[in-house]
Design a protein around this motif. Sequence first.
Motif, PDB file in Angstrom:
ATOM      1  N   GLU A 197      12.734 -11.212   6.045  1.00 24.89           N
ATOM      2  CA  GLU A 197      11.474 -10.587   6.460  1.00 24.89           C
ATOM      3  C   GLU A 197      10.904  -9.751   5.313  1.00 24.89           C
ATOM      4  O   GLU A 197      11.532  -8.810   4.819  1.00 24.89           O
ATOM      5  CB  GLU A 197      11.712  -9.713   7.690  1.00 24.89           C
ATOM      6  CG  GLU A 197      10.571  -8.784   8.034  1.00 24.89           C
ATOM      7  CD  GLU A 197       9.313  -9.497   8.510  1.00 24.89           C
ATOM      8  OE1 GLU A 197       8.300  -8.812   8.708  1.00 24.89           O
ATOM      9  OE2 GLU A 197       9.341 -10.725   8.693  1.00 24.89           O
ATOM     10  N   GLN A 198       9.724 -10.118   4.858  1.00 27.27           N
ATOM     11  CA  GLN A 198       9.046  -9.405   3.787  1.00 27.27           C
ATOM     12  C   GLN A 198       7.549  -9.395   4.042  1.00 27.27           C
ATOM     13  O   GLN A 198       7.013 -10.293   4.687  1.00 27.27           O
ATOM     14  CB  GLN A 198       9.317 -10.053   2.423  1.00 27.27           C
ATOM     15  CG  GLN A 198      10.722  -9.862   1.887  1.00 27.27           C
ATOM     16  CD  GLN A 198      10.877 -10.480   0.512  1.00 27.27           C
ATOM     17  OE1 GLN A 198      10.288 -11.516   0.209  1.00 27.27           O
ATOM     18  NE2 GLN A 198      11.666  -9.844  -0.328  1.00 27.27           N
ATOM     19  N   ALA A 199       6.890  -8.392   3.520  1.00 28.28           N
ATOM     20  CA  ALA A 199       5.433  -8.355   3.563  1.00 28.28           C
ATOM     21  C   ALA A 199       4.875  -9.157   2.395  1.00 28.28           C
ATOM     22  O   ALA A 199       5.571  -9.422   1.407  1.00 28.28           O
ATOM     23  CB  ALA A 199       4.941  -6.913   3.496  1.00 28.28           C
ATOM     24  N   ASP A 200       3.632  -9.562   2.510  1.00 27.04           N
ATOM     25  CA  ASP A 200       2.953 -10.249   1.406  1.00 27.04           C
ATOM     26  C   ASP A 200       2.497  -9.190   0.412  1.00 27.04           C
ATOM     27  O   ASP A 200       1.599  -8.397   0.687  1.00 27.04           O
ATOM     28  CB  ASP A 200       1.757 -11.038   1.935  1.00 27.04           C
ATOM     29  CG  ASP A 200       1.158 -11.958   0.875  1.00 27.04           C
ATOM     30  OD1 ASP A 200       1.482 -11.783  -0.322  1.00 27.04           O
ATOM     31  OD2 ASP A 200       0.363 -12.837   1.238  1.00 27.04           O
ATOM     32  N   THR A 201       3.131  -9.154  -0.750  1.00 27.09           N
ATOM     33  CA  THR A 201       2.837  -8.113  -1.752  1.00 27.09           C
ATOM     34  C   THR A 201       2.047  -8.660  -2.930  1.00 27.09           C
ATOM     35  O   THR A 201       2.033  -8.066  -4.012  1.00 27.09           O
ATOM     36  CB  THR A 201       4.144  -7.471  -2.247  1.00 27.09           C
ATOM     37  OG1 THR A 201       4.990  -8.490  -2.821  1.00 27.09           O
ATOM     38  CG2 THR A 201       4.877  -6.790  -1.114  1.00 27.09           C
ATOM     39  N   ARG A 202       1.359  -9.768  -2.726  1.00 28.42           N
ATOM     40  CA  ARG A 202       0.580 -10.364  -3.807  1.00 28.42           C
ATOM     41  C   ARG A 202      -0.806  -9.730  -3.895  1.00 28.42           C
ATOM     42  O   ARG A 202      -1.449  -9.480  -2.878  1.00 28.42           O
ATOM     43  CB  ARG A 202       0.448 -11.876  -3.591  1.00 28.42           C
ATOM     44  CG  ARG A 202       1.760 -12.634  -3.691  1.00 28.42           C
ATOM     45  CD  ARG A 202       1.622 -14.077  -3.256  1.00 28.42           C
ATOM     46  NE  ARG A 202       1.389 -14.204  -1.813  1.00 28.42           N
ATOM     47  CZ  ARG A 202       1.287 -15.363  -1.168  1.00 28.42           C
ATOM     48  NH1 ARG A 202       1.371 -16.506  -1.848  1.00 28.42           N
ATOM     49  NH2 ARG A 202       1.082 -15.397   0.135  1.00 28.42           N
ATOM     50  N   ASN A 203      -1.249  -9.459  -5.105  1.00 24.49           N
ATOM     51  CA  ASN A 203      -2.637  -9.056  -5.352  1.00 24.49           C
ATOM     52  C   ASN A 203      -2.920  -9.174  -6.840  1.00 24.49           C
ATOM     53  O   ASN A 203      -2.009  -9.372  -7.659  1.00 24.49           O
ATOM     54  CB  ASN A 203      -2.919  -7.630  -4.847  1.00 24.49           C
ATOM     55  CG  ASN A 203      -2.281  -6.540  -5.683  1.00 24.49           C
ATOM     56  OD1 ASN A 203      -1.076  -6.557  -5.937  1.00 24.49           O
ATOM     57  ND2 ASN A 203      -3.068  -5.567  -6.120  1.00 24.49           N
ATOM     58  N   TRP A 204      -4.193  -9.079  -7.196  1.00 27.20           N
ATOM     59  CA  TRP A 204      -4.619  -9.173  -8.600  1.00 27.20           C
ATOM     60  C   TRP A 204      -4.341  -7.817  -9.258  1.00 27.20           C
ATOM     61  O   TRP A 204      -5.126  -6.890  -9.176  1.00 27.20           O
ATOM     62  CB  TRP A 204      -6.102  -9.523  -8.643  1.00 27.20           C
ATOM     63  CG  TRP A 204      -6.647  -9.762 -10.019  1.00 27.20           C
ATOM     64  CD1 TRP A 204      -5.988  -9.707 -11.213  1.00 27.20           C
ATOM     65  CD2 TRP A 204      -8.008 -10.106 -10.337  1.00 27.20           C
ATOM     66  NE1 TRP A 204      -6.830  -9.995 -12.248  1.00 27.20           N
ATOM     67  CE2 TRP A 204      -8.075 -10.242 -11.748  1.00 27.20           C
ATOM     68  CE3 TRP A 204      -9.151 -10.299  -9.564  1.00 27.20           C
ATOM     69  CZ2 TRP A 204      -9.270 -10.556 -12.397  1.00 27.20           C
ATOM     70  CZ3 TRP A 204     -10.331 -10.621 -10.215  1.00 27.20           C
ATOM     71  CH2 TRP A 204     -10.395 -10.751 -11.613  1.00 27.20           C
TER      72      TRP A 204
END
Length: 483
Positions: free
Chosen positions: A405-412
């Motif tokens: 279980e992980q959050a989506d930590t993607r960003n520019w």
Amino acid sequence: MKNRMEDKRAIPVNFHIVSIALLALVTSGCATYYHQHSNFNSEFENGDLKKALETLQTNDRQADGRSRFIYYVNNGLLLSILGKYEESNDYFEKAFLFGEDYHINYVYEATAYLTNPNVTIYRGEDHEHLMLLYFKAVNYLKMNRPEQALIECRRLNIRLNQLSDKYTSDKKYQRDAFIHTLMGIIYQSTKDYNNAFIAYRNALDVYEAEYTSMFQLQAPEQLKRDMLNTAWWTGFVQEFETYRDKFGMTGYQPAKPEAELVFFWHNGLAPIKSEWSINFVIDHRDNLIVFSNPALGLAFPYKVEEKNEKRDLKQLEVFRVAFPKYVERPLYFKGATIRTDSGAFEVEMAEDISKIAFHSLEQRMMLEFSKGLLRAAVKKATEHSIRKEDDRLGALIGIVNAITEQADTRNWQTLPHSIYYSRIPMRVGENKVTFTLHADHEPAEYTFNYKADQGQTLFHTFSSLESLTAPVRMYKSNRLTID
């Protein structure tokens, strides 16, 4: 008193297996997108841009991966700072077309509820799609191609209209004041004062109606002057007088300089996405429940009652729900000024990308909560279904579900923290400009020389990558002109 003492001793004795489960949960949440690409981020933040670009492009499998939008825009931004504007725009165009053609992959979406949202394709935040077009337009200005920059303006306008249609709440980020300002700047540089005035007026409306309350950012004084100038040059005398009175600029009279410099300063680095989580570990053997929040470093064991059951892994049940959060990278430089022979000019903040990112995530947290809780429910239903056939295997599945279980930590993450700008009058011929960056300690000073022709608008971008959590590095582009 004796019973209380026995309870306190019992918790540490039975707590060891629960602690192992908690340790696994805390460790599983550490590998954010930023950490997964630590080499690239370290090279970028340390100012080794060529090495960072090499590291990025060496890992070219990202170009077809689930985070390809970030791969495109990172390439575009790095190549832009390095002065490779044509290549930069090729990548930005790929990112733009990705946004236009994006379709939800329902297989990935379904899989996300059994693992985590990182298995989905990252579509990009709303402000990220606007910023890529900003950089693309500025690249065209640097290549002396204002007509192509205007095409990007039209694309920007379409994206802004899409945001307005997408959201209905007044508190949602749905209009961008700086993007309207940029459109006005580009129109003004091509002497299209009518469209420039309209763009500036739209920008002013957004600053006053939304940016002041949502981001504590007021309309720059330069925007007000540009608005009055373009109104006067268009012949909108009534509008000129109305806004002059509104701005309290009695006596202001527009004057056309021989030439002009529009100076953009990209200050600092945008926030990075991390995560926080809510964890529960229930040990049914000893009726022990542990609640933990790794982000706060808290773990609370709670013993319900005494029971003497056989100790076994099947008695262990784990819950974990993870949510995204932003972590700000505070600004190192607090402001800047530009000096010429004709005076000193403040470089004003026009866009706080960091605050926009925080606000946008905050506004959709209810959606993030609902997705996270639904994900936890689906995982737990799967675990309980397996427990009916094999209790121990079901318990193991529960731990695996929690660990994955992980959050989506993607960003520019290579975007600037904030964008500032100023318009400087120039003389025909040689011009010397001193750019001073102000910090809490010693300021940094840079000198530039420009050669301007009559009626020309010069463009300059200056990028400072430093923050209070990163080494101090500064990069500047060559000055560029358009007719």
